[in-house]
Write a protein that holds these residues in place. Structure first.
Motif, PDB file in Angstrom:
ATOM      1  N   GLY A   1     -59.817  10.100  22.636  1.00 41.69           N
ATOM      2  CA  GLY A   1     -60.279  10.258  21.255  1.00 41.69           C
ATOM      3  C   GLY A   1     -61.707   9.832  20.970  1.00 41.69           C
ATOM      4  O   GLY A   1     -62.344  10.386  20.075  1.00 41.69           O
TER       5      GLY A   1
ATOM      6  N   ILE B   1     -62.630   4.255  24.689  1.00 41.89           N
ATOM      7  CA  ILE B   1     -61.223   4.510  25.006  1.00 41.89           C
ATOM      8  C   ILE B   1     -60.954   6.011  24.853  1.00 41.89           C
ATOM      9  O   ILE B   1     -61.040   6.567  23.754  1.00 41.89           O
TER      10      ILE B   1
ATOM     11  N   GLU C   1     -63.817   2.578  19.935  1.00 38.49           N
ATOM     12  CA  GLU C   1     -62.548   3.287  19.673  1.00 38.49           C
ATOM     13  C   GLU C   1     -62.731   4.242  18.493  1.00 38.49           C
ATOM     14  O   GLU C   1     -63.474   3.954  17.553  1.00 38.49           O
ATOM     15  N   ASP C   2     -62.053   5.378  18.548  1.00 40.42           N
ATOM     16  CA  ASP C   2     -62.160   6.331  17.441  1.00 40.42           C
ATOM     17  C   ASP C   2     -61.411   5.829  16.205  1.00 40.42           C
ATOM     18  O   ASP C   2     -61.959   5.772  15.116  1.00 40.42           O
TER      19      ASP C   2
END
Ligand code: IMP
Ligand code: MG
Length: 178
Positions: free
Chosen positions: A44, A41, A99-100
């Motif tokens: 990030g 995503i 995701e981050d």
């Protein structure tokens, strides 16, 4: 834009590297023979995705989606805008969302719902950082790197108003001491 004074290091690059390697070994154990599609995503997750994939040595593919919820604020606006959706066919594929950081959970939840509709064989979530303090929706996280305090974090891909993504360590703003 008023520049905040940075930076207090919360996690060093060595701690991040150890965490990424731990996640990579769990993912290898579960996906080595599944030719998974890793969906990062943006923006990030770009750095985390790159380091994670560097530590995986089995057949896999990568994709990115881009969503935006923060604007220039430190809190989620609550409105998720999809700037770029997925273009790869994911039906019957093993999909792992990368995701981050998961904060309110709204962004990843939105992405999960839209991917789920395309009927993947499996759909899981890997996040480097889990910030559970302000969760608004329950998100099933299958692989978690580090559980972080309720601070606004920058560096290692994470931004404040698009700045500071380049920092190699994960830091917090100095006006927010833990
Ligand atoms: P959520 O929708 O509230 O879970 O937020 C998800 C996205 O907001 C993350 O993928 C990040 O890109 C961004 N975000 C959340 N917390 C932080 C933070 O502490 N610093 C920088 N970006 C953040
Ligand atoms: Mg993100």
């Amino acid at each position: 834009m008023t520049e905040p004074t940075i930076t207090c290091v919360l996690y060093t690059r060595q701690q991040i590297e150890t965490t990424v390697k731990k996640l990579a070994s769990e993912i290898t154990h579960d996906y080595a023979h599944k030719n998974p599609l890793l969906v990062g995503i943006l923006k990030g997750s770009f750095m985390f995705m790159a380091d994670l994939v560097r530590n995986l040595s089995f057949p896999l593919e990568i994709e990115f989606v881009r969503v935006s919820s923060y604007g220039k604020n430190k809190q989620s606006s609550g409105k998720i805008a999809v700037m770029q959706g997925i273009r790869t066919r994911i039906k019957d594929r093993h999909v792992l969302v990368v995701e981050d950081i998961i904060d309110s959970g709204l962004s990843v939840n939105y992405v999960l719902e839209s991917l789920h509709r395309k009927k993947p064989a499996s759909l899981k979530v890997c996040c480097l950082l889990d910030k559970p303090a302000r969760r608004q929706v329950n998100v099933p996280i299958d692989y978690t790197g580090l559980t972080v305090p309720d601070k606004f974090l920058i560096g290692y891909g994470l931004d404040w108003a698009e700045q500071y993504r380049y920092l190699p360590d994960i830091c917090y703003l100095e006006d927010e001491k833990p």
